[in-house]
Design a protein around this motif. Sequence first.
Motif, mmCIF file in Angstrom:
data_model
loop_
_atom_site.group_PDB
_atom_site.id
_atom_site.type_symbol
_atom_site.label_atom_id
_atom_site.label_comp_id
_atom_site.label_asym_id
_atom_site.label_seq_id
_atom_site.Cartn_x
_atom_site.Cartn_y
_atom_site.Cartn_z
ATOM 1 N N VAL A 1 27.292 17.960 -13.403
ATOM 2 C CA VAL A 1 28.259 18.997 -13.031
ATOM 3 C C VAL A 1 27.557 20.167 -12.353
ATOM 4 O O VAL A 1 28.003 20.649 -11.304
ATOM 5 C CB VAL A 1 29.069 19.465 -14.268
ATOM 6 N N VAL A 2 26.442 20.630 -12.912
ATOM 7 C CA VAL A 2 25.711 21.754 -12.309
ATOM 8 C C VAL A 2 25.224 21.363 -10.916
ATOM 9 O O VAL A 2 25.343 22.140 -9.962
ATOM 10 C CB VAL A 2 24.546 22.211 -13.221
ATOM 11 N N PHE A 3 24.680 20.166 -10.767
ATOM 12 C CA PHE A 3 24.242 19.685 -9.459
ATOM 13 C C PHE A 3 25.405 19.698 -8.473
ATOM 14 O O PHE A 3 25.262 20.153 -7.327
ATOM 15 C CB PHE A 3 23.655 18.274 -9.592
ATOM 16 N N SER A 4 26.574 19.203 -8.914
ATOM 17 C CA SER A 4 27.744 19.135 -8.039
ATOM 18 C C SER A 4 28.212 20.519 -7.618
ATOM 19 O O SER A 4 28.564 20.731 -6.457
ATOM 20 C CB SER A 4 28.891 18.411 -8.735
ATOM 21 N N VAL A 5 28.220 21.450 -8.542
ATOM 22 C CA VAL A 5 28.694 22.802 -8.225
ATOM 23 C C VAL A 5 27.692 23.515 -7.324
ATOM 24 O O VAL A 5 28.063 24.082 -6.289
ATOM 25 C CB VAL A 5 28.950 23.607 -9.526
ATOM 26 N N TRP B 1 24.315 12.801 -23.994
ATOM 27 C CA TRP B 1 25.380 12.550 -23.022
ATOM 28 C C TRP B 1 25.899 13.862 -22.436
ATOM 29 O O TRP B 1 26.178 13.950 -21.243
ATOM 30 C CB TRP B 1 26.531 11.764 -23.650
ATOM 31 N N TRP B 2 26.054 14.868 -23.279
ATOM 32 C CA TRP B 2 26.490 16.180 -22.793
ATOM 33 C C TRP B 2 25.477 16.775 -21.823
ATOM 34 O O TRP B 2 25.844 17.394 -20.824
ATOM 35 C CB TRP B 2 26.750 17.145 -23.954
ATOM 36 N N LEU B 3 24.207 16.589 -22.119
ATOM 37 C CA LEU B 3 23.153 17.082 -21.237
ATOM 38 C C LEU B 3 23.215 16.378 -19.881
ATOM 39 O O LEU B 3 23.149 17.021 -18.823
ATOM 40 C CB LEU B 3 21.771 16.900 -21.873
#
Length: 146
Positions: A130-134, A122-124
């Motif tokens: 989040v990385v995609f969004s940033v 789930w963390w992955l």
Amino acid sequence: MDAAQPNPAPARPADTPARRLLVPLGTLGAVASAFAYVGLVDPNQPGHYPVCPLFRLTGVYCPGCGGLRSAHDFITGHFAAALHANALAVAGYLLFAAGWVLWAVRSARGLPLRFAPSDRQWWLIGSVVVVFSVVRNLPFGSALAP
């Protein structure tokens, strides 16, 4: 009726492969209907769908921004455009398709589908989102922006 005799259990319908596939097929029908609608009603034309509230208020792309355009391009066969609109959504379509096939096969065989990701998984997943969004909001990640 005598109080000492319990009520007989109602008869269960036969558990056939066709009956076990009702829920997966219903789910596929709902998803196919949604994709058909988005394929017919172009989200690139203004006025058909609401604008992302986060983008409208802040100018920041959320992980779902471009998802409708991506679905429209995907369903109409413009795969490069679909990837450009929202690569994460395209990955989601492919994961859904693979998961649905697995679900349907296991259902037809009378086996349950177990989806129980660990906390680490789930963390992955969350980290990827989040990385995609940033990255899609940074200048060097503009290729990921819709």
